[in-house]
Write a protein that holds these residues in place. Structure first.
Motif, PDB file in Angstrom:
ATOM      1  N   GLU A   1      18.805  -0.935  -0.949  1.00  7.71           N
ATOM      2  CA  GLU A   1      19.618  -1.136  -2.150  1.00  7.71           C
ATOM      3  C   GLU A   1      18.733  -1.086  -3.384  1.00  7.71           C
ATOM      4  N   PRO A   2      19.208  -0.560  -4.491  1.00  5.53           N
ATOM      5  CA  PRO A   2      18.386  -0.605  -5.707  1.00  5.53           C
ATOM      6  C   PRO A   2      18.202  -2.040  -6.201  1.00  5.53           C
TER       7      PRO A   2
ATOM      8  N   GLN B   1       8.071  -1.277  -2.775  1.00  2.88           N
ATOM      9  CA  GLN B   1       7.307  -0.421  -3.693  1.00  2.88           C
ATOM     10  C   GLN B   1       8.022  -0.290  -5.038  1.00  2.88           C
ATOM     11  N   LEU B   2       9.347  -0.195  -4.986  1.00  5.59           N
ATOM     12  CA  LEU B   2      10.104  -0.108  -6.233  1.00  5.59           C
ATOM     13  C   LEU B   2       9.939  -1.390  -7.057  1.00  5.59           C
ATOM     14  N   ASN B   3      10.008  -2.523  -6.367  1.00  8.76           N
ATOM     15  CA  ASN B   3       9.822  -3.806  -7.064  1.00  8.76           C
ATOM     16  C   ASN B   3       8.450  -3.871  -7.718  1.00  8.76           C
ATOM     17  N   TRP B   4       7.456  -3.451  -6.962  1.00 11.25           N
ATOM     18  CA  TRP B   4       6.078  -3.499  -7.457  1.00 11.25           C
ATOM     19  C   TRP B   4       5.920  -2.587  -8.672  1.00 11.25           C
TER      20      TRP B   4
ATOM     21  N   GLY C   1      10.081  10.198  -5.487  1.00  8.05           N
ATOM     22  CA  GLY C   1      10.244  10.109  -4.031  1.00  8.05           C
ATOM     23  C   GLY C   1       9.935   8.720  -3.473  1.00  8.05           C
ATOM     24  N   ILE C   2      10.099   7.676  -4.290  1.00  6.68           N
ATOM     25  CA  ILE C   2       9.812   6.321  -3.801  1.00  6.68           C
ATOM     26  C   ILE C   2      11.103   5.698  -3.299  1.00  6.68           C
TER      27      ILE C   2
END
Ligand SMILES: Nc1ncnc2c1ncn2[C@@H]1O[C@H](COP(=O)(O)OP(=O)(O)OP(=O)(O)O)[C@@H](O)[C@H]1O
Length: 703
Positions: free
Chosen positions: A681-682, A175-178, A169-170
């Motif tokens: 964006e991913p 946060q994804l980069n981290w 659920g992120i």
């Protein structure tokens, strides 16, 4: 047992790729062990056969069956194992290609979590772990690994983002980069400590096979005959490991039943069977005759599963006419349902059906918990299948930690476990020892104990170090005596009573017996594998509870019952919300897989399959009100005993208190669609490929 002509097609298959589409109860184990035996009889060396199975239990059953056909000695030379065990063998033999060194050790799930926690605290400097749902991240990361990917190769970054979004659920880009960097550091952390977790047992061999032609050639040469059982429940990483080396000889038999694919939630991909058709263009064989169940049971299950779409074509049938179609009984609540099941079991027993020919299957463990007291009250002997294994016990894990240090004195998680019982060492002492070892002695934890300030603690660590040194030159049979007599286990369980400690000693005794058996077996086989490695490897193969000897009714989840069979099967909780299983909001995450679970459950029955609906299920924290399972109608199950005082039918799965779940679900679907539209964006390919430990300069995003 004489194989029929379809089974013989499989058993006589020599060369080339073959896909065996095998229905439930069609004797695939007999067919593939028959093929292995035929190959051996034709002069093929048994050690050139590789058979992968889904579970340790299936591997040991297959070894036994092959042993019966060609003799135990021959059978023991064939490699019959799970994918994880195969991965372990590959890493041990080609450690450099798999980014490890000789003497690597394996972390279990709790070690993996512990190591991840340490990384967050020490390397990434996260102060308060309580606020972070890092377990969710780890289980999402498992999914990535099952796809064969890691947070190391930049081409996996997009998949990483997708999985973190859907499974943890992120959504936020920062946060994804981290997280990408955190998991990159985690991979580096494990590599530096020369440890692997269960995911690595798949991803590292897969990565190594992809990169090194030499490794592909070596495995293809070693295993010119490959068989994959239960292909419907392999994940992408598992399929890739086999595909990558078997492609060159194309000598591979893949057996599976797409209708029995029930581990999608764990990353299994039924599409692997379709991939196999594309990649190998195999001859297709079908095993359609069901030898296990009566015609009415096979017909009912087939009629139900026909409602799934995109299936590979099969036409299951049975030639056994005895018996009736599945029957379902409706019950007012779980308590009545439990009574109804226990009564039926007792009647069957009175009619001469042994206890161990009867099993109660369910989707939720809670149902087993409701049944247990009643079975006890009625003196029905039972066993919950798949309960805690010996190797899951804390004291056995302690012994395994000691064995791991013998193999790998850099294994910090193993040291942490043993350090727990060392008085005066504390978290700080462990940390300074570990970081000193990392900096000055190539990770060897016992090389420089002077950094430990507390004299007593230092002495204990030195004692532990010398025991590890001694054990390294001795047999693993010394492991348990050393743990018990030289280290002592009571300090690890300070709050336990004598009785509890006795139970732990008892289990250690059983574990010691098991080690002796393995050592003896190795001696007989004159294997040159380091006996300590053999012990660690064998824990990956420790068979589950043996059911055959005990005359007990089995209680099991449907998942665990895969591959098993009983004369009578009682399916508890044939209600909408349990079959199919819905989440708290009433959503069913995968309708087709739920139907396949009902299919697997009902096809475990040889003669009688009875299903029990309960209109009200007490979950302890909540009560569910449910309609009968829609699969009952799809099966054409015959109504049996019915509710005395039926509850009104509920429009859709509904909770007590009048919340309209249907509405809630609709709202949530609309909400998540909105969120998806505004999601960032991913991560793109430009993400850093390798992580360095310069976390001080990295901003930790708020959660
Ligand atoms: N040719 C045969 N003759 C008689 N019995 C057979 C034959 N083949 C298989 N059986 C019996 O059929 C039953 C099912 O076989 P087995 O467990 O190998 O099936 P399976 O294909 O693995 O089933 P599932 O996928 O449903 O777990 C077993 O009891 C087995 O002994």
């Amino acid at each position: 047992m004489r194989l029929d002509k379809d089974q013989e097609v499989v058993a006589q298959h020599n060369h080339g790729a073959m896909l065996v589409l095998a229905g439930a109860g069609s004797g695939k184990t007999a067919s593939i062990t028959g093929r292995a035996a035929n190959l051996i009889k034709r002069g093929i060396r048994p050690d050139s056969l590789l058979l992968t199975t889904f579970s340790k239990k299936a591997a040991s059953e297959m070894k036994t069956r092959l042993g019966a056909l060609v003799g135990d000695e021959m059978a023991a030379q064939a490699t019959i194992c799970t994918f994880h065990s195969l991965g372990d063998k590959i890493i041990k033999e080609w450690p450099t290609e798999c980014e490890r060194e000789m003497g690597m050790s394996i972390l279990d799930e709790s070690d993996q979590r512990g190591l991840f926690r340490r990384l967050l605290k020490e390397v990434v400097k996260v102060d308060n772990l309580k606020d972070l749902d890092y377990r969710k991240w780890l289980s999402a990361y498992d999914r990535l690994a099952q796809d064969g990917a890691r947070a190391v190769e930049s081409q996996h970054a997009n998949r990483f983002c997708e999985i973190m979004q859907t499974h943890a659920g992120i959504e936020r880009q920062d946060q994804l980069n981290w997280l990408w960097r955190v998991f990159g550091a985690f991979e580096k952390f494990k590599r530096e400590q020369n440890v692997v977790d269960f995911n690595d047992l798949l991803t590292l061999p897969r990565m190594a096979l992809e990169r090194h032609e030499m490794l592909r050639d070596a495995l293809a040469f070693r295993y010119p005959y490959v068989t994959v059982d239960e292909a419907q429940d392999t994940c992408i990483a598992q399929y890739d490991v086999i595909r990558l080396f078997a492609k060159s000889h194309g000598n591979i038999v893949v057996v599976g039943d797409d209708d029995q694919s029930i581990y999608g939630w764990r990353g299994a991909s039924v599409d692997n069977m379709k991939r196999f058709i594309r990649d190998f263009n195999p001859q297709v064989a079908r095993l359609e005759r069901n030898y296990r169940s009566t015609r009415p049971i096979v017909a009912a299950a087939a009629q139900m599963i026909a409602n799934n779409t995109g299936r590979l074509l099969k036409n299951p049938y049975s030639e056994c006419d005895e018996g009736a179609a599945p029957v379902f009984h409706s019950n007012k609540n779980d308590h009545d349902m439990a009574h109804s099941i226990v009564a039926d079991i007792k009647v069957a027993r009175a009619q001469g059906v042994p206890w161990n020919e009867q099993a109660i299957l369910y989707r939720k463990n809670r149902i087993g918990e409701i049944l247990e007291p009643l079975l006890l009250e009625h003196n029905v002997p039972y066993e919950v299948y798949g309960g805690k294994k010996l190797t899951d016990r804390k004291e056995v894990k302690l012994a395994m930690a000691l064995a791991r240090l013998v193999i790998n004195p850099r294994d910090q998680m193993a040291f942490h476990k043993l350090a727990d019982g060392i008085k005066g060492l504390g978290e700080r002492g462990v940390e300074s020892l570990c970081s000193d070892a990392e900096q000055f002695s190539g990770g060897d934890l016992f090389a420089n104990t002077e950094v430990i300030r507390n004299a007593k603690a230092r002495e204990s660590v030195e004692h532990l170090g010398s025991l590890v040194g001694i054990l390294r030159r001795r047999s693993p049979e010394e492991l348990i005596p050393t743990l018990v007599n030289e280290i002592g286990i009571s300090t690890y369980f300070p709050k336990e009573t004598e009785k509890q400690l006795e139970q732990r000693m008892d289990r250690l005794g059983r574990f010691a017996d098991w080690i002796s058996l393995l050592v003896e077996k190795q001696r007989k086989m004159q294997s040159d594998l380091d006996p300590w490695h053999m012990i660690l490897q064998a824990t990956l193969e420790e068979p589950e509870t043996d059911l055959s000897d005990n005359d007990k009714v089995i209680l099991s989840t449907v998942h665990r019952a895969k591959g098993l069979e009983w004369e009578r099967v009682y399916i508890a909780g044939a209600s909408d919300g349990l079959m199919p299983m819905a989440n708290k909001s009433g959503e069913v995450s995968d309708e087709q897989e739920e139907r396949r679970l009902a299919y697997v459950g009902s096809t475990r029955a040889a003669k009688v399959c009875t299903l029990y609906h309960c209109a009200m299920l007490n979950l302890g924290y909540d009560t569910l009100l449910m309609n009968p399972s829609p699969y009952l109608a799809e099966m054409g199950a015959t109504p049996g005993r019915s509710l005395q005082d039926p509850l009104p039918l509920i429009p859709k799965l509904k909770r007590e208190g009048g919340v309209d779940v249907g509405n809630l679900v609709a709202q949530q679907i609309a909400q998540s669609a909105e969120q998806r539209e505004s999601a960032p964006e991913p991560i793109t390919q430009e993400q850093p490929e390798r992580t360095r430990y310069s976390w001080e300069s990295q901003e930790i995003p708020g959660w």
